[in-house]
Motif scaffolding. Structure first.
Motif, PDB file in Angstrom:
ATOM      1  N   VAL A 141       0.853  -1.274   0.156  1.00 34.65           N
ATOM      2  CA  VAL A 141       0.044  -0.088  -0.034  1.00 34.65           C
ATOM      3  C   VAL A 141       0.826   1.332  -0.025  1.00 34.65           C
ATOM      4  O   VAL A 141       2.172   1.158   0.452  1.00 34.65           O
ATOM      5  N   LEU A 142       0.290   2.272  -0.644  1.00 33.10           N
ATOM      6  CA  LEU A 142       1.141   3.524  -0.668  1.00 33.10           C
ATOM      7  C   LEU A 142       1.306   4.390   0.758  1.00 33.10           C
ATOM      8  O   LEU A 142       0.294   4.396   1.545  1.00 33.10           O
ATOM      9  N   LEU A 143       2.404   4.834   0.991  1.00 33.73           N
ATOM     10  CA  LEU A 143       2.655   5.702   1.976  1.00 33.73           C
ATOM     11  C   LEU A 143       2.065   7.126   1.813  1.00 33.73           C
ATOM     12  O   LEU A 143       1.946   7.500   0.558  1.00 33.73           O
ATOM     13  N   PRO A 144       1.946   8.018   2.564  1.00 32.49           N
ATOM     14  CA  PRO A 144       1.398   9.343   2.436  1.00 32.49           C
ATOM     15  C   PRO A 144       2.618  10.119   1.822  1.00 32.49           C
ATOM     16  O   PRO A 144       3.642   9.846   2.051  1.00 32.49           O
ATOM     17  N   ASP A 145       2.092  11.221   1.325  1.00 33.60           N
ATOM     18  CA  ASP A 145       3.343  12.243   0.656  1.00 33.60           C
ATOM     19  C   ASP A 145       4.055  11.428  -0.528  1.00 33.60           C
ATOM     20  O   ASP A 145       5.206  11.976  -0.472  1.00 33.60           O
ATOM     21  N   GLN A 146       3.718  10.428  -1.107  1.00 32.46           N
ATOM     22  CA  GLN A 146       4.469   9.860  -1.952  1.00 32.46           C
ATOM     23  C   GLN A 146       5.813   9.310  -1.695  1.00 32.46           C
ATOM     24  O   GLN A 146       6.960   9.326  -2.296  1.00 32.46           O
ATOM     25  N   ALA A 147       5.724   9.021  -0.185  1.00 32.36           N
ATOM     26  CA  ALA A 147       7.026   8.452   0.348  1.00 32.36           C
ATOM     27  C   ALA A 147       7.609   7.122  -0.054  1.00 32.36           C
ATOM     28  O   ALA A 147       8.634   6.749   0.297  1.00 32.36           O
ATOM     29  N   GLY A 148       6.815   6.193  -0.536  1.00 28.75           N
ATOM     30  CA  GLY A 148       7.042   5.191  -0.671  1.00 28.75           C
ATOM     31  C   GLY A 148       5.726   4.018  -0.656  1.00 28.75           C
ATOM     32  O   GLY A 148       4.708   4.449  -0.764  1.00 28.75           O
ATOM     33  N   GLN A 159      -3.470   5.523   8.579  1.00 34.01           N
ATOM     34  CA  GLN A 159      -3.657   6.056   7.164  1.00 34.01           C
ATOM     35  C   GLN A 159      -2.821   5.159   6.030  1.00 34.01           C
ATOM     36  O   GLN A 159      -3.055   5.514   4.983  1.00 34.01           O
ATOM     37  N   VAL A 160      -2.494   4.026   6.557  1.00 28.26           N
ATOM     38  CA  VAL A 160      -1.967   3.066   5.731  1.00 28.26           C
ATOM     39  C   VAL A 160      -2.564   1.791   5.269  1.00 28.26           C
ATOM     40  O   VAL A 160      -3.264   1.371   4.439  1.00 28.26           O
ATOM     41  N   SER A 161      -2.796   0.760   6.317  1.00 28.42           N
ATOM     42  CA  SER A 161      -3.281  -0.619   6.044  1.00 28.42           C
ATOM     43  C   SER A 161      -3.556  -1.097   7.577  1.00 28.42           C
ATOM     44  O   SER A 161      -2.644  -0.846   8.485  1.00 28.42           O
ATOM     45  N   SER A 162      -4.156  -2.491   7.481  1.00 27.44           N
ATOM     46  CA  SER A 162      -3.981  -3.350   8.850  1.00 27.44           C
ATOM     47  C   SER A 162      -4.025  -4.754   8.443  1.00 27.44           C
ATOM     48  O   SER A 162      -4.334  -4.989   7.221  1.00 27.44           O
TER      49      SER A 162
END
Length: 309
Positions: A141-148, A159-162
């Motif tokens: 899954v994508l990290l915020p702010d196009q961080a990776g 904000q990411v996943s579980s």
């Protein structure tokens, strides 16, 4: 922020695989219920067997083992009858409970071995549970702010996943792959302690630069964690609420008293059904014998250090 440097430890037999161990450490016993962190590779697997993982059947009590790979494959067999191969991006979680035995062997197809082996201490209410096993492949899954990107293999990262994998205390376990120039602030549970194990790259945690193999530990209290990366980087993010129980961790056992550890060792050495047998393992020896107990009484250790008695 506490930064723990790894120490090298041989794992296995004559041509032992060398691992870098950061937990347990004399200055820190836990990150949440995480009580053991081994980091290894990248190691080339050679024709003479060097670099290969071949850990014969051995016992565990009172914990969960978490296997996570970056490269290679490891075949798992245990006395609960579970047989699985862990590959990069997949998590193997084995619950020892009252007792389990298992083996770990890198597959013939593995040319490079690179990953982590983690342990989680089971709380008193769950440490005698039935042995079991789970295998899961979390999505990227994508990290915020196009961080990776991230692979959340245990718990929940806001904000990411579980992850659907069961644990007996709240936990966080995730691989984060950062792009060069990333500067991201993640929302995290402020009741959790957090640890960042750097595998590769030039990464800073809350402004503190890490070298590969180091483990940055932060106490509970903050709802944000800032990660910055000058290069492409890969790290593990671990977390959980402070584990307040005292444990004794000796060899492969987690217990609560000296007498309990003595009993675990005797049961393993006498072939007790407490641990059962591992079917299908082929190696130089059928099982790993327990080492001799130290000449002193084993004392419990909590998150604040050793108990006085």
């Amino acid at each position: 922020m506490q930064v723990i440097e790894p120490r090298e430890v041989p794992l296995g037999g004559l041509r032992a695989l060398t691992v870098r161990r950061t937990l347990p450490h004399r200055d820190r016993s836990f990150i949440g219920a995480w009580c053991f962190v081994d980091h290894y590779g990248p190691t080339a697997v050679c024709a003479d067997g060097s670099g290969r993982m071949d850990v014969a059947p051995h016992p565990h009590t009172g914990l969960q083992t978490v296997s996570w790979l970056f490269q290679g494959e490891i075949e798992h067999r245990d006395s609960g009858g579970f047989h699985a191969v862990v590959r990069p991006g997949e998590v193997n979680l084995m619950t020892a409970g009252r007792g389990v035995a298992h083996s770990e062997v890198s597959t013939a197809e593995t040319a490079v071995l690179h990953g982590v082996q983690l342990w989680v201490a089971l709380p008193e209410a769950a440490r005698h549970t039935t042995r079991t096993f789970e295998h899961n492949a979390p999505p990227a899954v994508l990290l915020p702010d196009q961080a990776g990107q991230a692979f959340v293999f245990l718990g929940d990262l806001a904000q990411v996943s579980s992850s659907p994998v069961q644990t007996f205390t709240p936990l966080l376990g995730a691989q984060l792959d950062l792009v060069a120039g990333a500067d991201v602030t993640l929302r995290v549970d402020p009741s959790f302690e957090h640890g960042v194990l750097l595998d590769d790259g030039e990464v800073s945690v809350d402004g503190v630069a890490l070298a590969p193999g180091e483990l940055a530990c932060r106490d509970a209290g903050s709802a944000e964690l800032r990660l910055s990366s000058a290069t492409d980087g890969r790290l593990l993010l671990l977390g959980g609420p402070p584990f307040e129980e005292e444990i004794i961790m000796w060899w492969n056992f987690v217990g609560r008293s000296h007498e309990e550890i003595v009993r675990f060792r005797e049961e393993w050495e006498t072939g007790s059904e407490t641990f059962g047998g591992v079917e299908g393992y082929v190696g130089d020896r059928p099982r790993i014998p327990a080492p001799a107990l130290p000449a002193v009484r084993l004392r419990p250790r909590g998150r604040r250090g050793r108990a006085s008695a």
